[in-house]
Design an enzyme around this catalytic site. Sequence first.
Site, PDB file in Angstrom:
ATOM      1  N   SER A   1      31.930  78.794 -20.678  1.00  0.00           N
ATOM      2  CA  SER A   1      32.808  77.664 -20.944  1.00  0.00           C
ATOM      3  C   SER A   1      33.533  77.296 -19.655  1.00  0.00           C
ATOM      4  O   SER A   1      33.812  78.161 -18.825  1.00  0.00           O
ATOM      5  CB  SER A   1      33.816  78.046 -22.020  1.00  0.00           C
ATOM      6  OG  SER A   1      34.992  77.272 -21.898  1.00  0.00           O
TER       7      SER A   1
ATOM      8  N   THR B   1      21.250  85.043 -49.862  1.00  0.00           N
ATOM      9  CA  THR B   1      21.000  83.766 -50.524  1.00  0.00           C
ATOM     10  C   THR B   1      22.368  83.093 -50.572  1.00  0.00           C
ATOM     11  O   THR B   1      23.396  83.785 -50.663  1.00  0.00           O
ATOM     12  CB  THR B   1      20.455  83.934 -51.959  1.00  0.00           C
ATOM     13  OG1 THR B   1      21.459  84.594 -52.747  1.00  0.00           O
ATOM     14  CG2 THR B   1      19.167  84.754 -52.001  1.00  0.00           C
ATOM     15  N   HIS B   2      22.394  81.788 -50.459  1.00  0.00           N
ATOM     16  CA  HIS B   2      23.659  81.037 -50.413  1.00  0.00           C
ATOM     17  C   HIS B   2      24.547  81.524 -49.268  1.00  0.00           C
ATOM     18  O   HIS B   2      25.767  81.397 -49.339  1.00  0.00           O
ATOM     19  CB  HIS B   2      24.440  81.129 -51.725  1.00  0.00           C
ATOM     20  CG  HIS B   2      23.615  80.857 -52.938  1.00  0.00           C
ATOM     21  ND1 HIS B   2      23.457  79.611 -53.480  1.00  0.00           N
ATOM     22  CD2 HIS B   2      22.850  81.703 -53.699  1.00  0.00           C
ATOM     23  CE1 HIS B   2      22.648  79.676 -54.541  1.00  0.00           C
ATOM     24  NE2 HIS B   2      22.262  80.941 -54.682  1.00  0.00           N
TER      25      HIS B   2
ATOM     26  N   LYS C   1      34.096  83.084 -22.950  1.00  0.00           N
ATOM     27  CA  LYS C   1      33.044  82.543 -23.813  1.00  0.00           C
ATOM     28  C   LYS C   1      31.617  82.793 -23.320  1.00  0.00           C
ATOM     29  O   LYS C   1      31.345  82.810 -22.136  1.00  0.00           O
ATOM     30  CB  LYS C   1      33.229  81.019 -23.982  1.00  0.00           C
ATOM     31  CG  LYS C   1      34.410  80.609 -24.814  1.00  0.00           C
ATOM     32  CD  LYS C   1      34.306  81.003 -26.272  1.00  0.00           C
ATOM     33  CE  LYS C   1      33.205  80.299 -27.022  1.00  0.00           C
ATOM     34  NZ  LYS C   1      33.561  78.933 -27.417  1.00  0.00           N
TER      35      LYS C   1
ATOM     36  N   GLU D   1      21.416  76.110 -29.859  1.00  0.00           N
ATOM     37  CA  GLU D   1      22.020  74.884 -30.410  1.00  0.00           C
ATOM     38  C   GLU D   1      21.193  73.652 -30.054  1.00  0.00           C
ATOM     39  O   GLU D   1      21.018  72.742 -30.870  1.00  0.00           O
ATOM     40  CB  GLU D   1      23.433  74.713 -29.880  1.00  0.00           C
ATOM     41  CG  GLU D   1      24.409  75.732 -30.439  1.00  0.00           C
ATOM     42  CD  GLU D   1      25.750  75.663 -29.724  1.00  0.00           C
ATOM     43  OE1 GLU D   1      26.732  75.266 -30.362  1.00  0.00           O
ATOM     44  OE2 GLU D   1      25.812  75.991 -28.525  1.00  0.00           O
TER      45      GLU D   1
ATOM     46  N   LYS E   1       3.475  55.246 -27.854  1.00  0.00           N
ATOM     47  CA  LYS E   1       3.412  56.250 -26.786  1.00  0.00           C
ATOM     48  C   LYS E   1       4.702  57.052 -26.632  1.00  0.00           C
ATOM     49  O   LYS E   1       4.669  58.281 -26.550  1.00  0.00           O
ATOM     50  CB  LYS E   1       3.091  55.617 -25.435  1.00  0.00           C
ATOM     51  CG  LYS E   1       1.966  54.624 -25.407  1.00  0.00           C
ATOM     52  CD  LYS E   1       0.626  55.271 -25.308  1.00  0.00           C
ATOM     53  CE  LYS E   1      -0.465  54.232 -25.453  1.00  0.00           C
ATOM     54  NZ  LYS E   1      -0.198  53.129 -26.421  1.00  0.00           N
TER      55      LYS E   1
ATOM     56  N   ASN F   1      28.170  81.126 -24.810  1.00  0.00           N
ATOM     57  CA  ASN F   1      27.757  80.195 -25.859  1.00  0.00           C
ATOM     58  C   ASN F   1      26.238  80.130 -26.042  1.00  0.00           C
ATOM     59  O   ASN F   1      25.496  80.163 -25.070  1.00  0.00           O
ATOM     60  CB  ASN F   1      28.293  78.793 -25.542  1.00  0.00           C
ATOM     61  CG  ASN F   1      29.813  78.743 -25.578  1.00  0.00           C
ATOM     62  OD1 ASN F   1      30.441  79.425 -26.389  1.00  0.00           O
ATOM     63  ND2 ASN F   1      30.400  77.961 -24.691  1.00  0.00           N
TER      64      ASN F   1
ATOM     65  N   GLN G   1       1.413  49.653 -28.876  1.00  0.00           N
ATOM     66  CA  GLN G   1       1.744  50.224 -27.568  1.00  0.00           C
ATOM     67  C   GLN G   1       3.024  51.066 -27.662  1.00  0.00           C
ATOM     68  O   GLN G   1       3.226  51.984 -26.881  1.00  0.00           O
ATOM     69  CB  GLN G   1       1.926  49.086 -26.561  1.00  0.00           C
ATOM     70  CG  GLN G   1       2.327  49.532 -25.190  1.00  0.00           C
ATOM     71  CD  GLN G   1       2.218  48.387 -24.185  1.00  0.00           C
ATOM     72  OE1 GLN G   1       1.128  47.964 -23.838  1.00  0.00           O
ATOM     73  NE2 GLN G   1       3.354  47.879 -23.744  1.00  0.00           N
TER      74      GLN G   1
ATOM     75  N   SER H   1       3.245  48.832 -19.689  1.00  0.00           N
ATOM     76  CA  SER H   1       3.405  50.166 -20.273  1.00  0.00           C
ATOM     77  C   SER H   1       3.048  51.269 -19.275  1.00  0.00           C
ATOM     78  O   SER H   1       3.174  52.447 -19.579  1.00  0.00           O
ATOM     79  CB  SER H   1       2.545  50.309 -21.532  1.00  0.00           C
ATOM     80  OG  SER H   1       1.181  50.048 -21.234  1.00  0.00           O
TER      81      SER H   1
HETATM   82  N1  ARG Z   1      -1.346  49.194 -23.208  1.00  0.00           N
HETATM   83  C1  ARG Z   1      -1.950  48.854 -24.446  1.00  0.00           C
HETATM   84  C2  ARG Z   1      -1.525  49.881 -25.515  1.00  0.00           C
HETATM   85  O1  ARG Z   1      -1.040  50.883 -25.167  1.00  0.00           O
HETATM   86  C3  ARG Z   1      -3.427  48.888 -24.320  1.00  0.00           C
HETATM   87  C4  ARG Z   1      -4.157  47.999 -25.269  1.00  0.00           C
HETATM   88  C5  ARG Z   1      -3.962  46.572 -24.932  1.00  0.00           C
HETATM   89  N2  ARG Z   1      -4.810  45.745 -25.702  1.00  0.00           N
HETATM   90  C6  ARG Z   1      -4.561  44.457 -25.829  1.00  0.00           C
HETATM   91  N3  ARG Z   1      -5.349  43.797 -26.560  1.00  0.00           N
HETATM   92  N4  ARG Z   1      -3.545  43.879 -25.247  1.00  0.00           N
HETATM   93  O2  ARG Z   1      -1.653  49.638 -26.702  1.00  0.00           O
END
Ligand code: ARG
Length: 460
Positions: free
Chosen positions: A277, A155-156, A283, A290, A325, A285, A322, A23
């Site tokens: 454009s 409204t609407h 144009k 958006e 993230k 835009n 994990q 990770s």
């Molecule tokens: N990289 C892991 C995470 O983001 C850290 C925790 C890992 N813990 C484990 N018991 N393998 O969750």
Amino acid sequence: MKKLWAGRFKDKTSKAAESFTESVSFDYRLWKHDIVGSIAHAKMLGKQGIITREEANRLTATLENIAADIAAGTFVFRRDLEDIHMNIEHALISKLGDTGRKLHTARSRNDQVALDLRLYLRSEIDETISLIKRFQKSLLDAASKHLDAVMPGYTHLQRAQPVLLAHHLLAYVEMLQRDAERMKKARASANQLPLGACALAGTTLPIDRRYVADLLQFDGIARNSIDAVSDRDFAIEFVSASALLMMHLSRIAEELVLWSTTEFNFIELPDAFTTGSSIMPQKKNPDVAELIRGKTGRVYGNLMALLTLMKALPLSYNRDMQEDKIPIFDTVDTIKSCLTVLGKMFPAITFHVERMRETAGDAYSTATDLAEYLVRKGVAFRRAHEVTGKIVRYALSSRKRLDELSLKELRRFSPSIASDVFRYLDADASIKNKLSSGGTGPDEVKKQIRRLKKTVDSHR
Ligand code: ARG
């Protein structure tokens, strides 16, 4: 590279498993918080005599050196070391040998990653709140600058009643205020120390969690070690607050798109925040607006991803977590970039206040004022509504505005109508006569601007 946990393994990790489980390619973003957390942990170990003061000092100094290397871009992140936590700990051990091997005493990556994520979100939430505040200020500035501008309220998406442009803009300031409050609540949820939970059960060593909480400025300590490593509520609360924030930004963005059309022509977006454009030379835009509208979908997706990730996970830590993230980081990046670009674009928008005013009194938008006029003359509201409806139908068929009808014509529908009625039929009068608190009357709007300026200045 030998894994820090290799002791009980006979065979090496397969390359496929290694690249599948790593990770660090994304959680490297937590490095600063990982270092800060480790320094606090090392100090606590030293204070408690679990390691010597001297060892704690060496750990602290070396962690600071590692931070400097990472900041300078000279640190090499290794995927075979899995994650940011192992990368930093490995560097520490390379520099300090056995002293480095002591840092992870009474700690697990499970409580460590929860800590890092809380520290990370705490600081990102603080930045988000100041970006919200900055954008609120530009809305308030535009409102103060255009205090007399009258526009059609809808409204609407049908013209409904005249309102002040300032009043419309303040509606967004209110929404953003709730967003800031929700962000503060998410921050408070994040602001509990999980460290000391260790893997899930706590430790036999005499740690001092309060001390670590104080060093890291947490409001308190997570009370249950199993919950501490299993909990991602704070992250879901943050992404949920972000989803609402994006919903609000998407509504603003949609109005900017709509208002900048030739059909509406209420505003002109600045050249610097629009695009041309590749084929149609004329144009201009509204791509920024958006994209803000479009990016809202990503944040909703991130919320659903996190809720689904955590659903039915058995206690306590599972590696599934994990996967939290990427949606968290993506949410942070998305809301910050949207708030930043909107905050820069908004002050450069030109409001076509004449065009707004021209359209504000059209489409019989003061019919409600006429009905309320009749109420003041003693007519029951439902009757007044019906009479006014008939007047509108008549005016439509004779192609006249309400204020173009003669007193004689009007009195045909109700003998309660007198010559003072003409004081109530144009858009400016409609606004001036609004009395209720929270309404679009000029004094009330001014009062709301003053109040909101204070509120916006007071929240952190
Ligand atoms: N990289 C892991 C995470 O983001 C850290 C925790 C890992 N813990 C484990 N018991 N393998 O969750």
